[in-house]
Design an enzyme around this catalytic site. Structure first.
Site, PDB file in Angstrom:
ATOM      1  N   ASP A  39      -5.556  -3.829  -2.756  1.00  0.00           N
ATOM      2  CA  ASP A  39      -4.424  -3.565  -1.507  1.00  0.00           C
ATOM      3  C   ASP A  39      -3.782  -4.626  -0.839  1.00  0.00           C
ATOM      4  OD1 ASP A  39      -3.114  -2.670   0.810  1.00  0.00           O
ATOM      5  OD2 ASP A  39      -4.621  -1.186   1.285  1.00  0.00           O
ATOM      6  N   SER A  60       0.891  -1.126   0.030  1.00  0.00           N
ATOM      7  CA  SER A  60      -0.052   0.131  -0.006  1.00  0.00           C
ATOM      8  C   SER A  60       0.830   1.166   0.112  1.00  0.00           C
ATOM      9  CB  SER A  60      -0.947  -0.156   1.296  1.00  0.00           C
ATOM     10  OG  SER A  60      -1.901   0.869   1.119  1.00  0.00           O
TER      11      SER A  60
END
Length: 303
Positions: free
Chosen positions: A152, A39
């Site tokens: 993610d 991320s």
């Protein structure tokens, strides 16, 4: 110059603190030989791995305050927000670059919502991998790569210690975690999403206080608790040599923050851990790592 590897965790805008950590480590004489990022950690890790200079990065951070940062791209699927601003921010550093072009070995993580499988991204266009690892489910659109729809990587691996150890098995792993220790969880501010400031405040207030909006907030907070617990469990299992936790408690995931303040938070976080990092480089610890031969902790993505 002593060598280390980094595992950089997610945290939205709070990820800017990773830069302060890295700048201070480099100033202290440590050479970063590998980076694994998830991320926001993937965003920072890719930029650092590209060989970007500190001055260039600081200049680019002014883009973070742009009101169109979360607008959609034409190819984006349904989502609350888009990542066009992230692509624009990264383009000067990563446009047309593949992983093979990077100055430092780097890998990001992502999860395929089709197969429910975690992937290591370390080949092909870097910018696609970074957008994929940053696609918070339900907030940003999944990234289509081959037959996969990637989101993610923090869903399953919030701080990719095992990936960093796979990249650099002979080096100490310094994990940078943007989640506070469990004792501080009650102090974490509620998750909020950036809303269009052109909407009149009375209407914005009405939207925020709608029952469905409140339900989404409860769901998002619940998922955040789960993510923090996964973080703690994986750190206990994977045992990085050093864990650095910048004090980013007051910052929200997507709230506009002062990038320079976040960088200083990262710089400050390193200071108390410098003796610990030095200790991880003593001959006894080096000897123990010589016998490590880790395999990829999850499947390496092949388009």
């Amino acid at each position: 110059m002593e060598e280390i590897a980094l595992a950089l965790g997610g945290g939205g805008i709070k990820g800017v603190a990773h830069l302060g950590v890295i700048f201070r480590l480099q100033e202290a004489g440590y050479k970063i030989k590998a980076i694994a990022g998830t991320s926001a950690g993937g965003v920072v890790g890719a930029v650092i791995a590209s060989g970007a200079k500190e001055a260039e990065i600081l200049a680019a951070l002014t883009e973070l305050s742009g009101h169109n940062f979360f607008s959609h791209r034409n190819q984006d699927g349904p989502s609350l927000l888009g990542l066009s601003g992230l692509v624009k921010l990264l383009s000067p550093f990563l446009k047309d670059k593949s992983f093979a072009d990077l100055k430092i070995p780097f890998a990001a993580t992502a999860v395929d919502i089709i197969t429910k499988q975690e992937f290591i991204l370390n080949r092909g266009p870097v910018i696609d991998a970074v957008v994929a690892t940053s696609s918070i489910p339900g907030v940003f659109p999944p990234v289509k790569m081959g037959k996969a729809e990637l989101i993610d990587g923090g869903i399953l691996d919030p701080v990719p210690v095992a990936v960093a150890r796979w990249l650099a098995p002979k080096l100490p792993i310094v994990a940078v975690c943007l989640s506070p220790v469990p004792e501080q969880w009650r102090e974490i501010p509620e998750i909020s999403l950036p809303l269009d400031t052109r909407i009149p405040k009375p209407i914005l207030s009405r939207i925020v206080n709608m029952r469905i909006s409140q339900a989404i907030r409860v769901f998002a907070d619940s998922m955040d608790i789960t993510s923090r617990m996964i973080t703690e469990l994986r750190l206990q299992i994977e045992k990085p040599d050093v864990i650095i936790r910048p004090d980013v408690l007051k910052f929200g995931y997507l709230d506009p923050g002062d990038p320079h303040e976040l960088i200083q938070v990262g710089v400050k976080a390193v200071e108390q851990h410098l003796p610990e990092i030095r200790h991880s480089l003593t001959w006894r610890h080096k000897l123990g790592r010589q016998f490590q031969n880790p395999q990829p902790p999850s499947k390496v993505f092949e388009d």
